[in-house]
Structure formats: C-alpha cells, structure tokens
Design a protein around this motif. Structure first.
Motif, PDB file in Angstrom:
ATOM      1  N   ALA A 112       4.260   4.082  -5.085  1.00  0.00           N
ATOM      2  CA  ALA A 112       2.866   4.450  -4.785  1.00  0.00           C
ATOM      3  C   ALA A 112       2.659   5.959  -4.896  1.00  0.00           C
ATOM      4  O   ALA A 112       1.664   6.414  -5.487  1.00  0.00           O
ATOM      5  N   CYS A 113       3.604   6.743  -4.364  1.00  0.00           N
ATOM      6  CA  CYS A 113       3.450   8.209  -4.401  1.00  0.00           C
ATOM      7  C   CYS A 113       3.466   8.714  -5.841  1.00  0.00           C
ATOM      8  O   CYS A 113       2.674   9.577  -6.221  1.00  0.00           O
ATOM      9  N   GLU A 114       4.357   8.144  -6.641  1.00  0.00           N
ATOM     10  CA  GLU A 114       4.420   8.567  -8.048  1.00  0.00           C
ATOM     11  C   GLU A 114       3.124   8.191  -8.784  1.00  0.00           C
ATOM     12  O   GLU A 114       2.612   8.954  -9.602  1.00  0.00           O
ATOM     13  N   LEU A 115       2.606   7.026  -8.479  1.00  0.00           N
ATOM     14  CA  LEU A 115       1.365   6.586  -9.131  1.00  0.00           C
ATOM     15  C   LEU A 115       0.198   7.507  -8.755  1.00  0.00           C
ATOM     16  O   LEU A 115      -0.653   7.816  -9.599  1.00  0.00           O
ATOM     17  N   ILE A 116       0.154   7.940  -7.516  1.00  0.00           N
ATOM     18  CA  ILE A 116      -0.907   8.875  -7.107  1.00  0.00           C
ATOM     19  C   ILE A 116      -0.740  10.197  -7.856  1.00  0.00           C
ATOM     20  O   ILE A 116      -1.710  10.754  -8.395  1.00  0.00           O
ATOM     21  N   GLU A 117       0.506  10.679  -7.917  1.00  0.00           N
ATOM     22  CA  GLU A 117       0.791  11.920  -8.656  1.00  0.00           C
ATOM     23  C   GLU A 117       0.306  11.827 -10.101  1.00  0.00           C
ATOM     24  O   GLU A 117      -0.207  12.777 -10.666  1.00  0.00           O
ATOM     25  N   SER A 139      -8.836   9.520 -10.992  1.00  0.00           N
ATOM     26  CA  SER A 139      -9.251   8.350 -10.203  1.00  0.00           C
ATOM     27  C   SER A 139     -10.136   8.844  -9.060  1.00  0.00           C
ATOM     28  O   SER A 139      -9.739   9.714  -8.290  1.00  0.00           O
ATOM     29  N   ASP A 140     -11.334   8.273  -8.950  1.00  0.00           N
ATOM     30  CA  ASP A 140     -12.277   8.734  -7.914  1.00  0.00           C
ATOM     31  C   ASP A 140     -11.936   8.204  -6.532  1.00  0.00           C
ATOM     32  O   ASP A 140     -12.406   8.735  -5.537  1.00  0.00           O
ATOM     33  N   HIS A 141     -11.171   7.123  -6.502  1.00  0.00           N
ATOM     34  CA  HIS A 141     -10.884   6.528  -5.187  1.00  0.00           C
ATOM     35  C   HIS A 141      -9.610   5.681  -5.274  1.00  0.00           C
ATOM     36  O   HIS A 141      -9.273   5.172  -6.344  1.00  0.00           O
ATOM     37  N   TYR A 142      -8.931   5.564  -4.141  1.00  0.00           N
ATOM     38  CA  TYR A 142      -7.763   4.671  -4.041  1.00  0.00           C
ATOM     39  C   TYR A 142      -7.994   3.717  -2.881  1.00  0.00           C
ATOM     40  O   TYR A 142      -8.433   4.134  -1.808  1.00  0.00           O
ATOM     41  N   LYS A 143      -7.686   2.469  -3.118  1.00  0.00           N
ATOM     42  CA  LYS A 143      -7.706   1.478  -2.043  1.00  0.00           C
ATOM     43  C   LYS A 143      -6.248   1.046  -1.860  1.00  0.00           C
ATOM     44  O   LYS A 143      -5.595   0.621  -2.821  1.00  0.00           O
ATOM     45  N   ILE A 144      -5.762   1.157  -0.633  1.00  0.00           N
ATOM     46  CA  ILE A 144      -4.320   0.992  -0.426  1.00  0.00           C
ATOM     47  C   ILE A 144      -4.036  -0.160   0.543  1.00  0.00           C
ATOM     48  O   ILE A 144      -4.581  -0.205   1.649  1.00  0.00           O
ATOM     49  N   GLY A 145      -3.185  -1.073   0.108  1.00  0.00           N
ATOM     50  CA  GLY A 145      -2.853  -2.212   0.977  1.00  0.00           C
ATOM     51  C   GLY A 145      -1.397  -2.604   0.819  1.00  0.00           C
ATOM     52  O   GLY A 145      -0.866  -2.638  -0.294  1.00  0.00           O
ATOM     53  N   LYS A 146      -0.762  -2.887   1.933  1.00  0.00           N
ATOM     54  CA  LYS A 146       0.653  -3.242   1.887  1.00  0.00           C
ATOM     55  C   LYS A 146       0.872  -4.622   1.260  1.00  0.00           C
ATOM     56  O   LYS A 146      -0.061  -5.426   1.173  1.00  0.00           O
ATOM     57  N   LEU A 147       2.112  -4.854   0.865  1.00  0.00           N
ATOM     58  CA  LEU A 147       2.494  -6.179   0.357  1.00  0.00           C
ATOM     59  C   LEU A 147       2.478  -7.188   1.499  1.00  0.00           C
ATOM     60  O   LEU A 147       2.904  -6.887   2.624  1.00  0.00           O
ATOM     61  N   ASN A 148       1.976  -8.363   1.215  1.00  0.00           N
ATOM     62  CA  ASN A 148       2.067  -9.493   2.158  1.00  0.00           C
ATOM     63  C   ASN A 148       2.546 -10.698   1.355  1.00  0.00           C
ATOM     64  O   ASN A 148       2.564 -10.658   0.127  1.00  0.00           O
ATOM     65  N   GLU A 173       0.526  10.894   3.349  1.00  0.00           N
ATOM     66  CA  GLU A 173       0.833  12.318   3.136  1.00  0.00           C
ATOM     67  C   GLU A 173       0.609  12.702   1.670  1.00  0.00           C
ATOM     68  O   GLU A 173       0.093  13.758   1.359  1.00  0.00           O
ATOM     69  N   GLN A 174       1.019  11.790   0.775  1.00  0.00           N
ATOM     70  CA  GLN A 174       0.807  12.045  -0.659  1.00  0.00           C
ATOM     71  C   GLN A 174      -0.693  12.146  -0.974  1.00  0.00           C
ATOM     72  O   GLN A 174      -1.123  13.026  -1.727  1.00  0.00           O
ATOM     73  N   CYS A 175      -1.464  11.249  -0.408  1.00  0.00           N
ATOM     74  CA  CYS A 175      -2.926  11.283  -0.617  1.00  0.00           C
ATOM     75  C   CYS A 175      -3.489  12.616  -0.148  1.00  0.00           C
ATOM     76  O   CYS A 175      -4.352  13.213  -0.807  1.00  0.00           O
ATOM     77  N   LYS A 176      -3.007  13.076   1.000  1.00  0.00           N
ATOM     78  CA  LYS A 176      -3.513  14.348   1.537  1.00  0.00           C
ATOM     79  C   LYS A 176      -3.075  15.525   0.670  1.00  0.00           C
ATOM     80  O   LYS A 176      -3.861  16.436   0.414  1.00  0.00           O
ATOM     81  N   ASP A 234      -9.540  10.836  -2.472  1.00  0.00           N
ATOM     82  CA  ASP A 234     -10.371   9.994  -1.621  1.00  0.00           C
ATOM     83  C   ASP A 234      -9.673   8.631  -1.519  1.00  0.00           C
ATOM     84  O   ASP A 234      -9.363   8.030  -2.551  1.00  0.00           O
ATOM     85  N   TYR A 235      -9.386   8.166  -0.326  1.00  0.00           N
ATOM     86  CA  TYR A 235      -8.647   6.907  -0.218  1.00  0.00           C
ATOM     87  C   TYR A 235      -9.086   6.113   1.008  1.00  0.00           C
ATOM     88  O   TYR A 235      -9.630   6.664   1.963  1.00  0.00           O
ATOM     89  N   THR A 236      -8.851   4.811   0.937  1.00  0.00           N
ATOM     90  CA  THR A 236      -9.091   3.938   2.079  1.00  0.00           C
ATOM     91  C   THR A 236      -7.856   3.070   2.270  1.00  0.00           C
ATOM     92  O   THR A 236      -7.329   2.509   1.296  1.00  0.00           O
ATOM     93  N   LEU A 237      -7.419   2.974   3.506  1.00  0.00           N
ATOM     94  CA  LEU A 237      -6.336   2.031   3.810  1.00  0.00           C
ATOM     95  C   LEU A 237      -6.967   0.719   4.233  1.00  0.00           C
ATOM     96  O   LEU A 237      -7.936   0.718   5.008  1.00  0.00           O
ATOM     97  N   LYS A 238      -6.436  -0.388   3.750  1.00  0.00           N
ATOM     98  CA  LYS A 238      -6.934  -1.678   4.238  1.00  0.00           C
ATOM     99  C   LYS A 238      -6.584  -1.798   5.724  1.00  0.00           C
ATOM    100  O   LYS A 238      -5.643  -1.160   6.206  1.00  0.00           O
TER     101      LYS A 238
END
Ligand code: SF4
Length: 247
Positions: A188-193, A199-208, A227-230, A235-239
């Motif tokens: 995930a951190c590498e993908l954000i980098e 990308s205008d926004h990230y929506k982040i959700g853990k594996l289930n 921390e990577q997002c910061k 701009d990001y949202t955690l589920k």
C-alpha cells in the motif's frame, strides 16, 4: 417518486461507504482475484463466477427506465460492485459503453472503478466529453506486477492500471484509488508513493474474508499506511472497520 428503480440501487452495509448509488452490469468477472468476495456473496462457485461474463438480464432496458426516475439526482452511481465494467469478458459486449452513454446523457454522475487498465480507454472520448460527471477509479492491491499477475490473473497488471489512471488525470478527469483490500502495508505504501501525484483521493480498507488476514498485524499496518498518506499529503478516507484499528 412512486416508481421503483430496476437496476440502479442503494448499496447497504460496507458497500455504502463507497457509493450512495451503484449499478452492476454483468454476471461474473474473469479478473480472477483470489480475494474476491463476490462468489460467496452471490452464492456461486468461484469457478463459475470467474469463468463467464454475461450482461445482466435486460440491463440496458432497465437503465433506460431508471434514468427517468433519477432525473436531476446528483448522487454518484458506482460501476460496478459485483463485476468489473472493463473485465476481459465484458469487452466482448457493448453493454458498458451503452450504459455509460445513457447515464451521462441524462445528466447523471458516474464513478467507474476498474482493474481493466487500458481496456477502460475504450470509453476515453465519452469520459472526456462528460468529464464533469465522471470520476475514474482503479483498485490496487499489489505493488509488483508479478504479484498482480499471480493473484489477479485476469486483470490488467498494476503498472498498466496506474498508467491508465495517469492518462485519465491528464485528460482532466477526476481520479481516485481504492486501496482495498490491503494485502500488506509495504504494498500500500509503495502504491501511494507511485500514484500520489495524480490520484485525487484514496479509499483504504483492510483485507477481510481471506486466510491471509490472520498473518497481518493490522493495527501496525494501518498506522504505517496513514503515515504514508500524511507524508505525501494525500486526501484519503479509511473505511470504518479499518479506521477503528487506529483510533
Ligand atoms: S475485479 Fe472485483 S469482481 Fe472481478 S474478480 Fe476482482 S474482486 Fe472480483
């Protein structure tokens, strides 16, 4: 409004966090993601779900019906939750383009989420023409193309998805990335980098719903991702189920 919608619907539960309205165009998806929850959700075998892609019954007729009811509605309609509008199998049909044309010509807002990569450029001109009504999103899980080939064998590889997102961003279309399901914090951190510039926004959700979830320290992983997002000031949202881990 007494008449009922036939194809566009209001998602419930966790899916509601993604979109107020959604529309599924196909039965089945041959992107073959190993973490796909849809076979279980739809009570189908994994093989059956991943082997054939067919337009849902009367899908275009039903969308034509729904756009009259939805006239003036500004809520985004997400394509799709239980399939991919640009899966390999979907490309054998004209359904996606037809559906988009109807929705967009009626002034509705559409949010496309796909792992189709370049296949989704099929509707590039349409998206550009209606760019104020469109958001283009990609799902990313693995930062390495070899892993995406191995675990999402029918989808476009990660680098192709990112390249396509970049092309849409350059065309003036709003973009976003679904980092769900998170497989590892490193991915995930590498993908954000690799994507934060376009990308205008990230929506982040853990594996289930997958055994791998037991192998991950979720609290630590989500903290690293936040921390990577910061660091990249994205701009990001955690589920909700993911945000709970770091509160
Ligand atoms: S793209 Fe979505 S619907 Fe298709 S196999 Fe992957 S997770 Fe399932």
């Amino acid at each position: 409004m007494n008449e009922k919608l036939m194809k566009v619907y209001q998602p419930t539960g966790l899916a509601r966090e993604y979109a107020e309205l959604a529309c599924n165009l196909f039965n089945g998806c041959d992107s073959k993601c190993i973490y796909c929850f849809n076979p279980k959700l739809l009570h189908k075998s994994v093989d059956e779900f991943h082997s054939t892609v067919t337009p849902q019954k009367d899908v275009i007729k039903k969308i034509k019906h729904d756009v009259k009811i939805l006239e003036g509605d500004q809520r985004e309609i997400l394509l799709c939750f239980t399939c991919d509008a640009y899966s390999s199998g979907a490309m054998e049909h004209t359904t996606t383009t037809e559906a988009l044309e109807i929705l967009l010509e009626h002034g509705l807002n559409v949010n496309v989420l796909t792992k189709g990569g370049e296949r989704s450029l099929k509707d590039y001109k349409l998206f550009k023409r209606y760019k104020d009504q469109v958001r283009y999103g990609i799902s990313l899980v693995f930062s390495d193309d070899n892993d995406s080939l191995k675990y999402e064998s029918g989808a476009a590889v990660t680098s192709e998805r990112i390249e396509t997102l970049y092309r849409y961003k350059r065309a003036g279309i709003r973009t976003w990335i679904s980092l769900e399901p998170i497989w590892s914090a490193e991915d995930a951190c590498e993908l954000i980098e690799d994507t934060w510039l376009f990308s205008d926004h990230y929506k982040i959700g853990k594996l289930n719903y997958h055994p791998h979830t037991k192998e991950v320290d979720w609290r630590e992983s989500i903290q690293k991702i936040v921390e990577q997002c910061k660091r990249n000031a994205v701009d990001y949202t955690l589920k909700k189920d993911t945000a709970k881990l770091v509160i």
